[in-house]
Every structure is written in structure tokens, then in C-alpha cells.
Design a protein around this motif. Structure first.
Motif: not given
Length: 266
Positions: A30-59
Motif C-alpha cells: 500500500w503506497k500511502t495511508g490515504k490509499t488505505r483509507d480510500l479502500l476502507r471507505l469504498l469497501a464500507l459502501a458494500d458495492g454502492h457508488p461513493v460520490r467523489v465529493a464525499a470522498l474528498i471531504a473525508k480524505l
């Protein structure tokens, strides 16, 4: 969400992952901690799309819009490169992680099934689903940015679901005549959150069913003392009634099974 799930991701405790070919993703990949956290956020969505704006606001809340979008794109590309497949795709202005089994999502699904079984008064099914759910809880959820609002919120939710599931399972174990298992489950719940009266009641009932009346009464006193000192409150009527039934003896306790199923609000 219904596609074949080849990637396996574990978010409880340490982040662990398997590629679709079965090889382990090493932590150093894993290149960076942000990459791992992006994976966590997308994984928690359980296959549903996550808006780019929401990801940016968190990360990347403090980055400029252009820099944030570039960082997001880089992190998404790193996830695809690490898994060696196009598992992160774009849908309109959102990202989605496809084809992944995630332990947290499986845990939540099993918790829901256990709750449904509890409402249906099916204690054997409650135990089956609760045991499976609890076996997935290897440790609390953590993130690279561990004190961020989203990480703390998810950690709090999962801890609460764990305690509730321990309580449901302990009630079910008592109902099907497994007081020793009920005691272990309920004692764990009490240790995690001493304010949950349902757990104390299961401890009391399990001790009583094991013939350990003195231990049952001490469990009631521990509950009463904690509520008085920490919350300035008395035990609920359900807990007090169970206490009286235990005092009256084994015959009266048999009528208390329905009481053990009652859950306190909140």
C-alpha cells in the motif's frame, strides 16, 4: 453488489486483503495511508457508488479541488494496481469498489439476520448468525486517519453492534439451555459496556440456571452499583423483576424467560 466476489478485504483490526488469485497483499504494497483509507471507505459502501465529493471531504478536506481530485485519482489507481485488476470503477461522479467480500459488511448482514431471528423468537437461528458475526470481529475498526469523524463514527457503530449482538446471543443461549455460553457472551458485553442492562440480566439468569444464585445476586448488585454511580439511576423494572424472581427461587425463575428478551431503549 451482486457480482462475483473474488477480492477479500478484512477491515476489523489490521487491514488485510487477498487478491482474486488468492495471493496476499503485503502491508508494504500500500503506497500511502490515504490509499488505505480510500479502500476502507469504498469497501464500507458494500458495492454502492461513493460520490467523489464525499470522498474528498473525508480524505483531502484542505486541498484545492484540482489537487484533491488528482490525489483521489492517484489513490484509486494505486488500489487497482495493488489488486492487479480494475476493481475500482467510475460511475458518473462517484467511485465504486466491485467484486469484493468485506468482513465488516458480512458482520452487519449477520447481525441483521440475528436481529430478525430474535424478533421471530427463533433462538437457535439467533445463535447461529450471532456466532458467525462475532467470529468476524477480530478487533476494533481503525483507519490511517484514526481520529477522523468518519473513522470514529464507524468504530463506534461497530462496537455498539458487537455489544448488541453479544446480548442477543446470550439471551438466545439462555433460552435454548446453554447457560455457560450465555454467561460468557453476556460477561463480554458487560465488560465492553457496563451500562447495558440486558447484558447484566443475561449474566444473572445464566448464573441462576447454573445454580449459582449467589453469583446471580452479586451480578445484580454490580449492575445496580454501576448505574447508581455512573448514571444516578436505578435498574429498570425488568432487571428488578428478574432480581426478585431469582430471590424467590428456581420455580419462579422459569417464568422469567420472556423478561430476558426485553431490551432497554437505546
Amino acid at each position: 453488489m451482486h457480482e462475483q466476489q473474488n477480492i477479500r478485504i478484512r477491515l476489523f483490526g489490521t487491514l488485510d486483503a487477498l487478491r482474486s488469485d488468492g495471493t496476499v497483499v503485503e502491508q508494504c504494497e500500500w503506497k500511502t495511508g490515504k490509499t488505505r483509507d480510500l479502500l476502507r471507505l469504498l469497501a464500507l459502501a458494500d458495492g454502492h457508488p461513493v460520490r467523489v465529493a464525499a470522498l474528498i471531504a473525508k480524505l483531502w478536506p484542505d486541498a484545492s479541488p484540482s489537487r484533491a481530485r488528482n490525489s483521489l485519482g492517484t489513490a484509486a489507481s494505486q488500489i487497482r494496481g495493488t489488486f492487479r485488476e480494475s476493481c475500482v470503477t467510475r460511475q458518473a461522479d462517484a467511485l465504486v469498489l466491485q467484486g469484493a467480500w468485506v468482513d465488516v459488511n458480512a458482520f452487519k448482514s449477520l447481525v441483521g439476520q440475528a436481529r430478525f431471528s430474535a424478533r421471530a423468537s427463533a433462538p437457535t437461528d439467533v445463535l447461529t448468525n450471532a456466532r458467525a458475526a462475532l467470529s468476524l470481529y477480530r478487533g476494533d475498526f481503525h483507519a490511517h486517519d484514526d481520529e477522523s469523524a468518519w473513522a470514529r463514527g464507524e468504530r463506534h457503530l461497530l462496537r455498539r453492534l458487537r455489544v448488541e449482538t453479544l446480548c442477543d446471543a446470550s439471551v438466545a443461549a439462555n433460552d435454548v439451555g446453554l447457560p455457560r455460553e450465555a454467561l460468557d457472551l453476556a460477561s463480554t458485553a458487560v465488560a465492553l459496556d457496563p451500562a447495558v442492562e440486558a447484558a447484566h440480566r443475561s449474566v444473572m439468569r445464566a448464573h441462576a440456571q447454573l445454580g449459582e444464585v449467589g453469583m446471580a445476586l452479586r451480578a445484580y448488585e454490580a449492575c445496580r452499583s454501576h448505574l447508581a454511580h455512573e448514571l444516578g439511576a436505578d435498574p429498570s423494572p425488568q432487571t428488578q423483576e428478574l432480581h426478585l424472581r431469582i430471590l424467590r427461587g428456581p420455580g419462579d425463575l422459569q417464568a422469567s424467560g420472556a423478561l430476558s428478551r426485553l431490551r432497554d431503549p437505546g
